[in-house]
Design a protein around this motif. Structure first.
Motif, mmCIF file in Angstrom:
data_model
loop_
_atom_site.group_PDB
_atom_site.id
_atom_site.type_symbol
_atom_site.label_atom_id
_atom_site.label_comp_id
_atom_site.label_asym_id
_atom_site.label_seq_id
_atom_site.Cartn_x
_atom_site.Cartn_y
_atom_site.Cartn_z
ATOM 1 N N MET A 95 -18.674 81.299 79.788
ATOM 2 C CA MET A 95 -18.888 80.455 78.598
ATOM 3 C C MET A 95 -17.768 80.614 77.589
ATOM 4 O O MET A 95 -17.296 81.695 77.329
ATOM 5 C CB MET A 95 -20.197 80.859 77.914
ATOM 6 C CG MET A 95 -21.417 80.229 78.527
ATOM 7 S SD MET A 95 -21.432 78.450 78.291
ATOM 8 C CE MET A 95 -21.435 78.374 76.510
ATOM 9 N N ALA A 96 -17.454 79.517 77.004
ATOM 10 C CA ALA A 96 -16.505 79.491 75.895
ATOM 11 C C ALA A 96 -15.253 80.309 76.200
ATOM 12 O O ALA A 96 -14.790 81.089 75.386
ATOM 13 C CB ALA A 96 -17.175 79.969 74.636
ATOM 14 N N ALA A 97 -14.727 80.110 77.397
ATOM 15 C CA ALA A 97 -13.632 80.956 77.868
ATOM 16 C C ALA A 97 -12.439 80.989 76.926
ATOM 17 O O ALA A 97 -11.775 82.004 76.798
ATOM 18 C CB ALA A 97 -13.183 80.479 79.227
ATOM 19 N N LEU A 98 -12.205 79.900 76.235
ATOM 20 C CA LEU A 98 -10.962 79.827 75.485
ATOM 21 C C LEU A 98 -11.031 80.307 74.051
ATOM 22 O O LEU A 98 -10.011 80.619 73.461
ATOM 23 C CB LEU A 98 -10.441 78.391 75.521
ATOM 24 C CG LEU A 98 -9.875 78.021 76.893
ATOM 25 C CD1 LEU A 98 -9.812 76.553 77.080
ATOM 26 C CD2 LEU A 98 -8.517 78.652 77.081
ATOM 27 N N PHE A 99 -12.227 80.361 73.454
ATOM 28 C CA PHE A 99 -12.234 80.746 72.044
ATOM 29 C C PHE A 99 -12.824 82.104 71.751
ATOM 30 O O PHE A 99 -12.431 82.761 70.809
ATOM 31 C CB PHE A 99 -13.034 79.798 71.172
ATOM 32 C CG PHE A 99 -12.954 78.371 71.520
ATOM 33 C CD1 PHE A 99 -11.723 77.735 71.589
ATOM 34 C CD2 PHE A 99 -14.102 77.664 71.744
ATOM 35 C CE1 PHE A 99 -11.658 76.409 71.864
ATOM 36 C CE2 PHE A 99 -14.032 76.333 72.023
ATOM 37 C CZ PHE A 99 -12.811 75.700 72.082
ATOM 38 N N SER A 100 -13.877 82.522 72.453
ATOM 39 C CA SER A 100 -14.628 83.631 71.875
ATOM 40 C C SER A 100 -14.950 84.702 72.899
ATOM 41 O O SER A 100 -14.628 84.579 74.069
ATOM 42 C CB SER A 100 -15.922 83.103 71.280
ATOM 43 O OG SER A 100 -16.754 82.701 72.338
ATOM 44 N N SER A 115 -22.373 91.620 65.311
ATOM 45 C CA SER A 115 -22.561 90.177 65.142
ATOM 46 C C SER A 115 -23.797 89.683 65.883
ATOM 47 O O SER A 115 -24.362 88.651 65.528
ATOM 48 C CB SER A 115 -21.321 89.433 65.618
ATOM 49 O OG SER A 115 -21.059 89.742 66.961
#
Lengths: 166, 264, 207
Positions: free
Chosen positions: B1-6, B183
């Motif tokens: 999931m969301a490999a590029l941002f987080s 978080s």
């Protein structure tokens, strides 16, 4: 190289004979709020698509899928099922493998044939995450992961499912 | 999931201080580097109640994707008598760079013990809290790389909890999560301890909704919230796991418990 | 899919149909196209040959048979089915995307296509269709359908009929018993099978 995502969050959840999908309405660049009415969930018949990431790509991708889903309905004389939509999203994003749309889509819907709820999420190049419980996406995904993991249980009813987004 | 941002895994950076090998600069000189800091992962949290404070932390210590040990406590009794801190009423939790955490604990423990020798009375939590802030700020330009939380009982017998940034900025709070899974845990705590985003059922819709007001929670409720927070964090964060160490500070002393967590 | 006409043209069309059903559908939706969609795709290929420069039209007529899952929820009101055994058969799966079930299409070289309940193509198609019109009934069982199909062939074609000269293909609901294994969740049996020469021979002797 990779543009910073515009802030936004989206979460989808499975409950008892239901699904829920929610997003925030903020559009901003880091701390600067540009708009407080920028929806990130788009509905295509029985299927709901949440898009977080780069706002310009959110608009582009939502329009692209409106086109694709309308063409599907026209050709096939039926609504697209959530599962078929998931594969359509996956193949469409992977088509842009080396120049991706900077979005993390989430799908929620109920399959009208089987009557079963369905959710899934993707990375920006279309890898599908078939989760049985919940999917989170966006700049607050860590926070959503923590809350969902702590509060989710099987067979939540609809009012509990749409409970909180911070 | 969301490999590029987080959710970025430790990438590129040194796994630990001495791993870096000398590199060649474009001009041809050998470059040596020393990175004084390492992230040892893990998470801690503290919640204060009406007459108690609960501090908790997992016991895993990591560097990169490796586990150094499954039992490295992040909770330390401060003050009291002797090396076992008998009769201590203050607990410090540190998460971040474990070596700095140990050094900080050692410094603060000495300070609190010295205080008692010099003043003939135990140090209050509020005094200890301010002193810790100074200890941290004294190293403003080479900081202790830790997120510290200090727990105890204040002079009115109420639970007290102070949280710090690495350079000593501090605040008294009801609850605080720190470390790798902060978080993930913090919004859960906001919701379950301070009832954020919770409303009185049937009080209306939109602006008519009455927010549920926070009140001090009983001890067993808080304990189960802590357990839930950590079991959830273990599910979704690889740097958290192995064991859960808890210290419950009451006017009668400090109770310590250990519960195993998932080790995968 | 069966044909009548020029063999080589048919082979090319089968290739194209297989290819388009993957590139135009399976690789996009991760599922096979519904019968009507495949028929439309094949019909488009054939139509384009009538209009394009440098090519001649495909010299074949096709019959394309398929079986669809359907999208409407199944089996509502079981009591109603018990009440009216006769109606059950007719209101069951009768083909198409909505209800699901079998469907049969004819595609001509022009690219026009028609759905049929039963039809024939080829040299003696007219007489075969007249024959089928008399024999066909709503809600046929599989065994009867095979029987009628063979009778029709026998009436209309010349030459010997045996296991090596007649082929029978059956398209129907997934046959899990043909998987060869059990207990794998989500495994679906084949929806298409061809009868062996021996099986065909058995049907022919019973004619």
């Amino acid at each position: 190289m990779i543009p910073p995502p515009d802030g936004g969050a989206c979460v989808a959840m499975v409950g008892k004979d239901c699904v829920a999908i929610a997003c925030d309405l903020r559009l901003g660049m880091q701390a600067l709020t540009v708009s407080n009415n920028f929806p990130k969930i788009f509905s295509y018949g029985d299927v709901h698509l949440g898009l977080t990431g780069l706002a310009t790509d959110v608009s582009t991708v939502s329009d692209l899928f409106r086109y694709k889903v309308n063409m599907y309905r026209l050709r096939e004389e039926r609504n697209i099922s959530p599962q078929t939509m998931a594969n359509l999203v996956s193949s469409s994003l992977y088509e842009r493998r080396f120049g991706p749309y900077f979005v993390s889509p989430v799908i929620a819907g109920i399959n009208q044939t089987s009557g079963k709820p369905f959710i899934c999420g993707f990375d920006s190049i279309g890898c599908i995450d078939f989760a049985k419980d919940f999917i989170v996406s966006g700049t607050a995904s860590d926070q959503l992961f923590g809350t969902c993991e702590g509060l989710w249980e099987p067979d939540l009813v609809s009012c509990a499912c749409s409970g909180d987004m911070g | 999931m969301a490999a590029l941002f987080s959710g970025a895994p430790p990438q590129g950076g040194p796994g630990y201080s001495f791993k870096q090998t000398p590199t060649m600069a474009p001009s041809g000189e050998r470059q040596h580097g020393f990175y004084p800091y390492t992230d040892n992962g893990g998470s801690t949290l503290g919640i204060s109640g009406a007459d108690f404070t609960i501090m908790a932390g997992d016991t895993r210590s990591t560097s990169g994707y490796n586990i150094n040990t499954r039992y490295a406590p992040k909770l330390f009794k401060i003050g009291g008598e002797g090396p076992d801190n008998k009769g201590a009423r203050i607990v410090l939790s540190v998460v971040g760079f474990a070596a700095d955490g140990d050094a900080l604990k050692e410094r603060l423990d000495t300070i609190v013990k010295m205080y008692k020798y010099q003043h003939g009375k135990p140090m209050s939590v509020s005094a200890c809290a301010q002193r810790l802030s100074h200890v941290l700020y004294n190293k403003r330009f080479f900081p202790y790389y830790v997120h510290a939380i200090l727990g105890g009982i204040d002079e009115d017998g109420k639970g007290a909890l102070y949280s710090y940034d690495p350079v000593g900025s501090y605040e008294r709070e009801q609850c605080r999560a720190a470390g790798a899974a902060a978080s993930l845990i913090m919004p859960f705590l906001d919701n379950q301890v301070n009832f954020k985003n919770q409303y009185e059922p049937g009080s209306g819709t939109g602006h008519d909704l009455q927010a549920k007001v926070a009140q001090p929670l009983p001890r067993d409720t808080v304990e189960s919230i802590v357990r839930d927070a950590f079991t959830s964090a273990v599910e979704r964060h690889i740097e958290v796991g192995d064991g859960l160490q808890m210290m419950i500070i009451t006017p009668n002393g400090v109770e310590e418990t250990f519960t195993p967590l998932k080790r995968d | 899919m069966v044909y009548s006409g020029m063999g080589p043209d048919y082979r090319v069309l089968v290739d194209k149909a297989r290819k388009v059903s993957h590139t135009g559908y399976k690789r996009v939706y991760n599922e096979y196209p519904p019968t009507r969609i495949l028929v439309q795709d094949v019909a488009r290929v054939m139509q384009e040959a009538t209009q394009s420069g440098g090519v001649r039209p495909y010299g074949v007529s096709l019959l394309i048979a398929g079986w669809d899952d359907g999208i409407e929820p199944e089996a509502e009101g079981k009591d109603q089915e018990e009440h009216d055994e006769e109606k059950k058969k007719i209101s069951g799966k009768t083909g198409g995307i909505l209800k699901g079930g079998p469907s049969l299409y004819q595609v001509d070289p022009s690219g026009s296509y028609f759905p049929w309940k039963a039809t024939a193509i080829g040299k003696s198609a007219t007489s075969a269709k007249t024959f089928l019109e008399k024999r066909y009934t709503e809600g046929l069982e599989l065994e009867d359908a095979i029987h009628i199909a063979l009778l029709t062939l026998k009436e209309t074609i010349e030459g010997e009929m045996n296991g090596d000269t007649v082929e029978i293909g059956i398209v129907g609901p997934p046959e899990d018993r043909l998987l060869g294994f059990e207990g794998v969740e989500g495994a679906q049996g084949p929806r298409f099978r061809k009868l062996s020469p021996q099986e065909v021979e058995d049907y022919l002797t019973n004619l």
